[in-house]
Scaffold this motif. Structure first.
Motif, PDB file in Angstrom:
ATOM      1  N   SER A  22       0.872  -1.168   0.000  1.00 48.61           N
ATOM      2  CA  SER A  22       0.000   0.000   0.000  1.00 48.61           C
ATOM      3  C   SER A  22       0.914   1.225   0.000  1.00 48.61           C
ATOM      4  O   SER A  22       1.872   1.316   0.763  1.00 48.61           O
ATOM      5  CB  SER A  22      -0.913  -0.008   1.226  1.00 48.61           C
ATOM      6  OG  SER A  22      -2.014   0.822   0.960  1.00 48.61           O
ATOM      7  N   ILE A  23       0.608   2.143  -0.909  1.00 48.70           N
ATOM      8  CA  ILE A  23       1.535   3.236  -1.220  1.00 48.70           C
ATOM      9  C   ILE A  23       0.973   4.569  -0.722  1.00 48.70           C
ATOM     10  O   ILE A  23      -0.223   4.809  -0.803  1.00 48.70           O
ATOM     11  CB  ILE A  23       1.719   3.308  -2.763  1.00 48.70           C
ATOM     12  CG1 ILE A  23       2.306   1.992  -3.299  1.00 48.70           C
ATOM     13  CG2 ILE A  23       2.552   4.512  -3.182  1.00 48.70           C
ATOM     14  CD1 ILE A  23       3.712   1.705  -2.861  1.00 48.70           C
ATOM     15  N   PRO A  25       0.514   8.138  -1.746  1.00 54.30           N
ATOM     16  CA  PRO A  25       0.575   8.827  -3.039  1.00 54.30           C
ATOM     17  C   PRO A  25       1.231  10.204  -2.975  1.00 54.30           C
ATOM     18  O   PRO A  25       1.503  10.799  -4.014  1.00 54.30           O
ATOM     19  CB  PRO A  25      -0.898   8.958  -3.443  1.00 54.30           C
ATOM     20  CG  PRO A  25      -1.674   8.841  -2.186  1.00 54.30           C
ATOM     21  CD  PRO A  25      -0.871   8.021  -1.235  1.00 54.30           C
ATOM     22  N   ASP A  89      -3.050   6.832   3.071  1.00 55.65           N
ATOM     23  CA  ASP A  89      -3.268   5.770   2.099  1.00 55.65           C
ATOM     24  C   ASP A  89      -3.881   6.296   0.801  1.00 55.65           C
ATOM     25  O   ASP A  89      -3.619   5.765  -0.282  1.00 55.65           O
ATOM     26  CB  ASP A  89      -4.172   4.693   2.719  1.00 55.65           C
ATOM     27  CG  ASP A  89      -3.959   3.322   2.092  1.00 55.65           C
ATOM     28  OD1 ASP A  89      -2.979   3.156   1.344  1.00 55.65           O
ATOM     29  OD2 ASP A  89      -4.766   2.414   2.365  1.00 55.65           O
ATOM     30  N   LEU A 176      -5.624  -0.595  -3.725  1.00 53.91           N
ATOM     31  CA  LEU A 176      -4.808   0.603  -3.459  1.00 53.91           C
ATOM     32  C   LEU A 176      -5.000   1.133  -2.039  1.00 53.91           C
ATOM     33  O   LEU A 176      -4.119   1.807  -1.511  1.00 53.91           O
ATOM     34  CB  LEU A 176      -5.196   1.727  -4.437  1.00 53.91           C
ATOM     35  CG  LEU A 176      -4.902   1.509  -5.907  1.00 53.91           C
ATOM     36  CD1 LEU A 176      -5.530   2.627  -6.739  1.00 53.91           C
ATOM     37  CD2 LEU A 176      -3.397   1.463  -6.144  1.00 53.91           C
ATOM     38  N   THR A 177      -6.145   0.869  -1.430  1.00 53.87           N
ATOM     39  CA  THR A 177      -6.484   1.549  -0.168  1.00 53.87           C
ATOM     40  C   THR A 177      -7.169   0.626   0.839  1.00 53.87           C
ATOM     41  O   THR A 177      -8.322   0.859   1.226  1.00 53.87           O
ATOM     42  CB  THR A 177      -7.449   2.719  -0.459  1.00 53.87           C
ATOM     43  OG1 THR A 177      -8.594   2.178  -1.142  1.00 53.87           O
ATOM     44  CG2 THR A 177      -6.810   3.799  -1.294  1.00 53.87           C
TER      45      THR A 177
END
Ligand code: NAP
Ligand code: MG
Length: 487
Positions: A22-23, A25, A89, A176-177
């Motif tokens: 999980s990145i 942004p 997130d 992604l989240t």
């Protein structure tokens, strides 16, 4: 921070041991590795939900409600941490996650906590000698698949009514989240939801999401996401004919008449498209302006757009953060070229902002482009801080432009003329209409769309119908029924 699958009341790794990053942004750094559910994990979650269902659905409705109310309190008690996690997130500015997303999440769980013991059946007047009553029963195990744009809020929108109605849940957050849904699961365990009632299984859409839609023991799938994936969900659901609810894309018309209060229009339209970086299905992505006020409105609207403070989501003064992923940022920017190719003009933005502080993040400037109503940018969902502007002359022309896409989710109009406002509201092909405002939502107000925006409604009493099925019971209350085969 919880990073494993939540199955049967415990956080557990995926059976395969696989994880997904999980990145953040804002700077493209990794926040955590999160367990990635495969089909066998979905089976485990469904088994847990199935086992929990008899007790949960037979519990006094008020007791189910009480757990949801406790959860709402726990969310408020942990508001700062939840807001921070969501901002990290997703990239949403902390001023929004703290002031909108978290309070709305608590409000939704609280509203449906109150709803739990208010879903009533009815008694139907039938022929003499019979009593016919209708009860509303939960469906069983429901699958829920949600996108990345409001992950915390959508966890409440999806789970709260399903649980209030007595269903058990298997929910897949977006890859992604996943973090805020897992945080909610942790709070659920803390406030005493029985194991198995809720299961949260992060994973890939075409694996975990697809299997939830197919699963023979899931009675309903509630999906929020793109229209393209919505179609796949419908196909995958056909095996066991599960009930399907679809909250899909939108291309919100925002119609400004010549008599509108332009101060309000500028503020409302900016909120409508730039809040959450435009990553909202109900974003006001098409500004449709009467030609007599277009110049003045555009001057003021572009000047506000240029002044929006872009920056680190965790800075409380930031008004716009990054988009949630690099791929999505690139897709949004690609629409600037699409606009130009069809003769559109970039009136503001149209690129990533300058500055070393934002260089690693997935930022896009608030972007305003002129477009013909039939141009691709005025027809396709861009899902970013990207708004098209077109003008109209007559009311009929304005209406035709507003109704001129395949979508029909949210639409707004600005006028001081009461009669025109109501007439237009009736004629708009749209699940929601905002008059002299935009993008208002409330747990009590039906939310959903028509056409390519999907079917079914979230929120209010409407959604309780989505998560229950009627049962009609006939009772002979008169011993003497006339004989049908007299002998
Ligand atoms: P998406 O690509 O459709 O993904 C939504 C969810 O579906 C994600 O969890 C995704 O998993 C999963 N998924 C992907 N492929 C799947 C498949 N074949 N079977 C089952 N599940 C699958 O949408 P998005 O890009 O994340 O979200 C943006 C879209 O959502 C926009 O179109 C927006 O308008 C719409 N939206 C609608 C509403 C509404 O209420 N109407 C609200 C918000 C957003 P992955 O994470 O692995 O991709
Ligand atoms: Mg992320």
């Amino acid at each position: 921070m919880q990073t494993q699958l939540f199955i049967n009341g415990r956080f557990v790794p995926a059976l395969s041991g696989e994880t997904l990053a999980s990145i953040n942004p804002h700077d493209n750094t990794e926040i955590a590795q999160v367990s990635m559910a495969g089909r066998a994990d979905i089976d485990r979650a469904v088994d847990a939900a199935k086992a929990a269902f008899p007790k949960w659905s037979n519990m006094a409705a008020a007791d189910r409600g009480r757990l949801l109310l406790k959860l709402a309190d726990a969310i408020e008690a942990n508001a700062d941490e939840l807001a921070r996690l969501e901002s990290l997130d997703t990239g949403h500015p902390i001023r929004d996650t703290r002031n909108l997303d978290v309070p709305r999440t608590a409000a939704t769980f609280r509203y449906f906590g109150g709803m739990a013991d208010k879903i009533e059946g009815s008694v139907i007047p039938v022929e003499a000698g019979f009593l016919n009553y209708m009860t509303r029963e939960p469906l069983g195990v429901v699958g829920q698949v949600v996108p990345w744009n409001f992950p915390l809020m959508f966890t409440s929108w999806k789970m709260a009514p399903a649980l209030a109605a007595g269903n058990c849940v298997v929910m897949k957050p977006a890859e992604l989240t996943p973090l805020s849904s897992l945080a909610i699961a942790e709070l659920m365990a803390e406030v005493g939801f029985p194991p198995g009632v809720v299961n949260v299984v992060p994973g890939l859409g075409y694996v975990a999401g697809q299997y939830i839609a197919e699963h023979p023991e899931i009675s309903k799938v509630a999906f929020t996401g793109s229209t393209a994936v919505g179609r796949k969900i419908v196909q995958a659901s056909s095996g066991n004919l599960k009930k399907v609810q679809l909250e899909l894309g939108g291309k919100g018309a925002n119609v400004v008449f010549s008599d509108a209060n332009l101060d309000a229009v500028v503020q409302g339209s900016a909120f409508g498209i730039f809040h959450n970086q435009g990553q909202a299905c109900i974003a006001a992505s098409r500004l449709i302006v009467h030609e007599s006020v277009a110049d003045e409105l555009l001057e003021r609207f572009t000047s506000l757009a240029r002044s929006i403070k872009i920056g680190d989501p965790l800075d409380p003064s930031t008004e716009m953060g990054p988009l949630t992923s690099q791929m999505h940022r690139d897709r949004v920017l690609s629409y600037v070229d699409v606009a130009r190719e069809q003769g559109g003009c970039v009136l503001s933005g149209g690129k990533a902002p300058h500055g070393a502080a934002l260089a690693k993040g997935f930022y896009v400037e608030p972007t305003i482009v002129s477009a013909k109503p039939t141009d691709r940018v005025a027809q396709e969902e861009v899902f970013g801080p990207f708004v098209t502007v077109s003008t109209f002359g007559s009311d009929e022309e304005g209406l035709a432009i507003a109704n001129g896409t395949e979508y029909g989710l949210g639409a707004g109009l600005w006028t001081r003329d009461l009669q025109r406002a109501h007439l237009f509201a009736r004629q708009l092909r749209s699940g929601m209409v905002w008059i002299n405002c935009y993008k208002r939502v409330s747990p009590g107000s039906p939310f959903g769309g028509v056409g390519a925006s999907g079917y079914g409604r979230e929120m209010g009493f409407e959604v309780m119908h989505e998560y229950t099925q009627p049962k009609s019971v006939w009772v002979n209350v008169d011993a003497d029924i006339p004989p049908y085969y007299p002998r």
